[in-house]
Design a protein around this motif. Structure first.
Motif, PDB file in Angstrom:
ATOM      1  N   MET A   1      29.231 -35.768 -27.234  1.00  0.00           N
ATOM      2  CA  MET A   1      29.110 -35.627 -25.773  1.00  0.00           C
ATOM      3  C   MET A   1      28.021 -36.565 -25.250  1.00  0.00           C
ATOM      4  N   ASP A   2      28.404 -37.773 -25.023  1.00  0.00           N
ATOM      5  CA  ASP A   2      27.409 -38.729 -24.521  1.00  0.00           C
ATOM      6  C   ASP A   2      27.437 -38.766 -22.993  1.00  0.00           C
ATOM      7  N   HIS A   3      26.696 -39.693 -22.458  1.00  0.00           N
ATOM      8  CA  HIS A   3      26.562 -39.799 -21.007  1.00  0.00           C
ATOM      9  C   HIS A   3      27.925 -39.955 -20.318  1.00  0.00           C
ATOM     10  N   VAL A   4      28.761 -40.776 -20.909  1.00  0.00           N
ATOM     11  CA  VAL A   4      30.078 -41.030 -20.301  1.00  0.00           C
ATOM     12  C   VAL A   4      30.962 -39.784 -20.384  1.00  0.00           C
ATOM     13  N   ASP A   5      30.924 -39.092 -21.498  1.00  0.00           N
ATOM     14  CA  ASP A   5      31.693 -37.841 -21.615  1.00  0.00           C
ATOM     15  C   ASP A   5      31.286 -36.857 -20.519  1.00  0.00           C
ATOM     16  N   HIS A   6      30.005 -36.815 -20.246  1.00  0.00           N
ATOM     17  CA  HIS A   6      29.496 -35.906 -19.222  1.00  0.00           C
ATOM     18  C   HIS A   6      30.072 -36.253 -17.847  1.00  0.00           C
ATOM     19  N   ILE A   7      30.123 -37.531 -17.568  1.00  0.00           N
ATOM     20  CA  ILE A   7      30.684 -37.978 -16.285  1.00  0.00           C
ATOM     21  C   ILE A   7      32.151 -37.580 -16.171  1.00  0.00           C
ATOM     22  N   LEU A   8      32.893 -37.789 -17.244  1.00  0.00           N
ATOM     23  CA  LEU A   8      34.324 -37.444 -17.213  1.00  0.00           C
ATOM     24  C   LEU A   8      34.514 -35.941 -17.021  1.00  0.00           C
ATOM     25  N   LYS A   9      33.662 -35.185 -17.682  1.00  0.00           N
ATOM     26  CA  LYS A   9      33.747 -33.731 -17.550  1.00  0.00           C
ATOM     27  C   LYS A   9      33.520 -33.306 -16.096  1.00  0.00           C
ATOM     28  N   GLN A  10      32.542 -33.937 -15.477  1.00  0.00           N
ATOM     29  CA  GLN A  10      32.268 -33.616 -14.066  1.00  0.00           C
ATOM     30  C   GLN A  10      33.467 -33.941 -13.183  1.00  0.00           C
ATOM     31  N   TRP A  11      34.053 -35.093 -13.404  1.00  0.00           N
ATOM     32  CA  TRP A  11      35.210 -35.473 -12.581  1.00  0.00           C
ATOM     33  C   TRP A  11      36.385 -34.528 -12.804  1.00  0.00           C
ATOM     34  N   ARG A  12      36.605 -34.141 -14.041  1.00  0.00           N
ATOM     35  CA  ARG A  12      37.752 -33.256 -14.321  1.00  0.00           C
ATOM     36  C   ARG A  12      37.570 -31.911 -13.655  1.00  0.00           C
ATOM     37  N   GLN A  13      36.316 -31.526 -13.510  1.00  0.00           N
ATOM     38  CA  GLN A  13      36.007 -30.285 -12.803  1.00  0.00           C
ATOM     39  C   GLN A  13      36.268 -30.442 -11.302  1.00  0.00           C
ATOM     40  N   GLU A  14      35.766 -31.557 -10.776  1.00  0.00           N
ATOM     41  CA  GLU A  14      35.796 -31.740  -9.323  1.00  0.00           C
ATOM     42  C   GLU A  14      37.111 -32.303  -8.797  1.00  0.00           C
ATOM     43  N   ARG A  15      37.736 -33.151  -9.618  1.00  0.00           N
ATOM     44  CA  ARG A  15      38.968 -33.797  -9.170  1.00  0.00           C
ATOM     45  C   ARG A  15      40.005 -33.747 -10.291  1.00  0.00           C
ATOM     46  N   PRO A  16      40.522 -32.543 -10.585  1.00  0.00           N
ATOM     47  CA  PRO A  16      41.491 -32.409 -11.669  1.00  0.00           C
ATOM     48  C   PRO A  16      42.791 -33.173 -11.410  1.00  0.00           C
ATOM     49  N   ASP A  17      42.974 -33.632 -10.180  1.00  0.00           N
ATOM     50  CA  ASP A  17      44.184 -34.403  -9.882  1.00  0.00           C
ATOM     51  C   ASP A  17      44.132 -35.829 -10.417  1.00  0.00           C
ATOM     52  N   LEU A  18      42.948 -36.302 -10.800  1.00  0.00           N
ATOM     53  CA  LEU A  18      42.820 -37.698 -11.231  1.00  0.00           C
ATOM     54  C   LEU A  18      42.810 -37.824 -12.750  1.00  0.00           C
ATOM     55  N   ASP A  19      43.452 -38.874 -13.248  1.00  0.00           N
ATOM     56  CA  ASP A  19      43.384 -39.178 -14.686  1.00  0.00           C
ATOM     57  C   ASP A  19      42.223 -40.126 -14.922  1.00  0.00           C
ATOM     58  N   VAL A  20      41.130 -39.581 -15.427  1.00  0.00           N
ATOM     59  CA  VAL A  20      39.913 -40.384 -15.551  1.00  0.00           C
ATOM     60  C   VAL A  20      39.694 -40.989 -16.935  1.00  0.00           C
ATOM     61  N   ALA A  21      40.697 -40.904 -17.793  1.00  0.00           N
ATOM     62  CA  ALA A  21      40.529 -41.475 -19.134  1.00  0.00           C
ATOM     63  C   ALA A  21      40.170 -42.966 -19.094  1.00  0.00           C
ATOM     64  N   PRO A  22      40.858 -43.767 -18.284  1.00  0.00           N
ATOM     65  CA  PRO A  22      40.472 -45.189 -18.223  1.00  0.00           C
ATOM     66  C   PRO A  22      39.030 -45.379 -17.755  1.00  0.00           C
ATOM     67  N   MET A  23      38.561 -44.490 -16.892  1.00  0.00           N
ATOM     68  CA  MET A  23      37.177 -44.581 -16.422  1.00  0.00           C
ATOM     69  C   MET A  23      36.195 -44.463 -17.582  1.00  0.00           C
ATOM     70  N   GLY A  24      36.551 -43.650 -18.553  1.00  0.00           N
ATOM     71  CA  GLY A  24      35.688 -43.505 -19.726  1.00  0.00           C
ATOM     72  C   GLY A  24      35.570 -44.810 -20.485  1.00  0.00           C
ATOM     73  N   THR A  25      36.694 -45.429 -20.726  1.00  0.00           N
ATOM     74  CA  THR A  25      36.690 -46.691 -21.474  1.00  0.00           C
ATOM     75  C   THR A  25      35.897 -47.757 -20.727  1.00  0.00           C
ATOM     76  N   ILE A  26      36.222 -47.912 -19.460  1.00  0.00           N
ATOM     77  CA  ILE A  26      35.561 -48.953 -18.656  1.00  0.00           C
ATOM     78  C   ILE A  26      34.078 -48.628 -18.479  1.00  0.00           C
ATOM     79  N   GLY A  27      33.767 -47.356 -18.318  1.00  0.00           N
ATOM     80  CA  GLY A  27      32.372 -46.957 -18.193  1.00  0.00           C
ATOM     81  C   GLY A  27      31.563 -47.292 -19.438  1.00  0.00           C
ATOM     82  N   ARG A  28      32.167 -47.113 -20.584  1.00  0.00           N
ATOM     83  CA  ARG A  28      31.446 -47.445 -21.820  1.00  0.00           C
ATOM     84  C   ARG A  28      31.239 -48.935 -21.955  1.00  0.00           C
ATOM     85  N   VAL A  29      32.210 -49.706 -21.537  1.00  0.00           N
ATOM     86  CA  VAL A  29      32.047 -51.163 -21.574  1.00  0.00           C
ATOM     87  C   VAL A  29      30.878 -51.567 -20.676  1.00  0.00           C
TER      88      VAL A  29
END
Lengths: 162, 162
Positions: A1-29
């Motif tokens: 559970m790194d910084h990026v995982d935390h961000i994705l978790k927050q988004w999934r909570q707040e905006r479950p309608d969005l697929d944020v998996a690509p955001m994780g990849t791009i965020g790590r880059v």
DNA sequence: GGATTATATCTTGATATCAAGGTATGTAGG
DNA sequence: CCTACATACCTTGATATCAAGATATAATCC
């Protein structure tokens, strides 16, 4: 559970309608790039160089003799705009690391070439830089690094074509 | 044989004493980051936002109600210095997208909270942003993207610890 | 060869960033 | 309570970057 995982978790909570998996990849880059740049800057600073200066000198050095390119060639290699390259060239010229000579083949342009001091400096700095980079990738095995290379290469090919 | 491969080939010719494999990996991260940022900026611009503004608004939005954080929290999340965050906050305040209220728990500080307009804007912008990101990673299969995630995560863990 | 278009580089003006240091408020020890 | 230290944020000054447009030279087309 790194910084990026935390961000994705927050988004999934707040905006479950969005697929944020690509955001994780791009965020790590993005985050990786930021951290790597900060680390490498320390090495460059030891030689009185910045990212920008190192980039130009290294581009000229690896080109091989006679260590000269036009500003346009340098722009293409380094992904910066013409204004930025003009600025970099002025800085490096002021430091005596490059020289600017009229392009004999094209009256509109110049050639930028390494001075002897520039050559000596970059030749030393790049060795230290390579050592820093080896340290930075040491968290991956050789095999993992090669896998990563292949994936990054494919990713890059996908986004750079246009 | 992409741009990065060409660079490595040049170095191996000019400086066969150096192991430049890590440079390839790091170079691809840098180049990928640059290209991705350029692509994402276009989406942000459609909503009148820059990287910096989007970053702050998104951080507040995904935090959940009441959509408020201190400047220090924002700095930690976004990897910028205090001076930069001060500047970002002023810009966003001027645009009416955030509000700055005295922190009731700490007289030294403030809380930055999304205005209604800020909330509406980021909620719409992030949906478009996610779509852009999906397009950007479409050159990889889901499985490849997941492999890439795992490798980036490990890489990041190695360089971020200090 | 003269007009038109393309190219190479520089200039300008606006932003964004950082590092270093300043000010105000909080906290802890005696 | 008072001193010393820590924390939160802002200010300042220096750079780096980009986008847009200016200028000079080259290439092309009648």
């Amino acid at each position: 559970m790194d910084h990026v995982d935390h961000i994705l978790k927050q988004w999934r909570q707040e905006r479950p309608d969005l697929d944020v998996a690509p955001m994780g990849t791009i965020g790590r880059v993005k985050r990786l790039n930021h951290t790597l740049m900060r680390a490498m800057e320390k090495t460059w600073a030891k030689y009185g160089l910045t990212d920008a200066g190192f980039d130009v000198l290294a581009t000229l050095r690896r080109e091989g003799a006679p260590y000269a390119l036009s500003p346009s060639d340098l722009m293409a290699s380094t992904m910066v705009t013409s204004g930025t390259m003009t600025h970099r060239i002025h800085q490096l010229e002021k430091s005596g690391l490059i020289e600017r000579v009229k392009n004999p083949d094209d009256g509109r342009g110049f050639l930028i070439s390494l001075s002897q001091r520039g050559f000596d400096l970059i030749d030393e700095a790049v060795a230290a830089h390579v050592e820093t980079q080896a340290q930075l990738v040491s968290g991956l095995t050789d095999e993992q690094r090669q896998q990563l290379d292949a994936l990054l290469k494919q990713f890059l090919a996908g986004v750079e074509q246009e």
